[in-house]
Design a protein around this motif. Structure first.
Motif, mmCIF file in Angstrom:
data_model
loop_
_atom_site.group_PDB
_atom_site.id
_atom_site.type_symbol
_atom_site.label_atom_id
_atom_site.label_comp_id
_atom_site.label_asym_id
_atom_site.label_seq_id
_atom_site.Cartn_x
_atom_site.Cartn_y
_atom_site.Cartn_z
ATOM 1 N N CYS A 202 -16.742 -33.971 -6.829
ATOM 2 C CA CYS A 202 -16.959 -33.370 -5.511
ATOM 3 C C CYS A 202 -15.911 -33.873 -4.508
ATOM 4 O O CYS A 202 -15.634 -35.065 -4.451
ATOM 5 C CB CYS A 202 -18.362 -33.696 -5.027
ATOM 6 S SG CYS A 202 -18.673 -33.174 -3.341
ATOM 7 N N MET B 111 -16.191 -33.937 -1.341
ATOM 8 C CA MET B 111 -16.829 -34.586 -0.188
ATOM 9 C C MET B 111 -17.316 -35.991 -0.515
ATOM 10 O O MET B 111 -17.032 -36.940 0.200
ATOM 11 C CB MET B 111 -18.024 -33.752 0.288
ATOM 12 C CG MET B 111 -17.646 -32.529 1.071
ATOM 13 S SD MET B 111 -17.941 -32.700 2.854
ATOM 14 C CE MET B 111 -19.717 -32.535 2.906
ATOM 15 N N CYS B 112 -18.087 -36.110 -1.592
ATOM 16 C CA CYS B 112 -18.771 -37.384 -1.834
ATOM 17 C C CYS B 112 -18.264 -38.123 -3.077
ATOM 18 O O CYS B 112 -18.750 -39.209 -3.388
ATOM 19 C CB CYS B 112 -20.284 -37.156 -1.941
ATOM 20 S SG CYS B 112 -20.743 -36.198 -3.390
ATOM 21 N N CYS C 12 -20.272 -30.671 -4.909
ATOM 22 C CA CYS C 12 -21.543 -30.740 -5.612
ATOM 23 C C CYS C 12 -22.569 -29.923 -4.825
ATOM 24 O O CYS C 12 -22.321 -29.539 -3.682
ATOM 25 C CB CYS C 12 -22.010 -32.192 -5.768
ATOM 26 S SG CYS C 12 -22.516 -32.957 -4.222
ATOM 27 N N CYS D 244 -23.537 -31.317 -1.247
ATOM 28 C CA CYS D 244 -22.520 -31.135 -0.211
ATOM 29 C C CYS D 244 -22.347 -29.656 0.131
ATOM 30 O O CYS D 244 -22.148 -29.297 1.283
ATOM 31 C CB CYS D 244 -21.190 -31.713 -0.667
ATOM 32 S SG CYS D 244 -21.266 -33.506 -0.848
HETATM 33 ZN ZN LIG Z 1 -20.809 -33.989 -3.023
#
Ligand SMILES: [Zn+2]
Length: 121
Positions: free
Chosen positions: A83, A85-86, A104, A107
């Protein structure tokens, strides 16, 4: 992620890329054919409508193509399925449904919620 799963997804991405490119080249040939032939006004009006529809489809395809390119690049760099973002794994089930996913599911929902809230403001 298993190597076989990664290979399957890579094959899918490459096939999808080819399908979009083929589709767009057929589309281009059709448009050139129409432009090279005499057409009356009614045809022209119908074509305008079709053009409007086609251009929205191509836009979507172009965006998808960009995502596919990015996904393929990630496979090369060995960071595919993470992912953006995370940094967690996106998950094989989600990737099977959407191989060019960048985020994911958690997110993705946050982003969708954010963009909806922005639209309302
Ligand atoms: Zn994520």
């Amino acid at each position: 992620m298993r190597q076989s799963e990664l290979n399957n997804l890579k094959t899918y991405l490459l096939d999808r890329k080819k399908a979009i490119l083929d589709n767009n080249s057929i589309h281009k040939q059709t448009m050139e054919h129409i432009q090279n032939n005499h057409i009356n006004e009614a045809d022209y009006a119908a074509m305008q409508i079709r053009n409007a529809l086609d251009s929205s489809i191509s836009q979507r395809h172009l965006l998808e193509l960009e995502y596919i390119e990015q996904a393929l690049e990630k496979i090369e760099k060995d960071i595919y399925g993470i992912c953006e973002m995370c940094d967690e794994e996106i998950g094989i089930q989600r990737l099977k449904a959407k191989p060019h996913a960048k985020y994911c599911i958690v997110c993705r929902k946050i982003i969708e919620k954010d963009s909806k809230e922005k639209d309302q403001k």
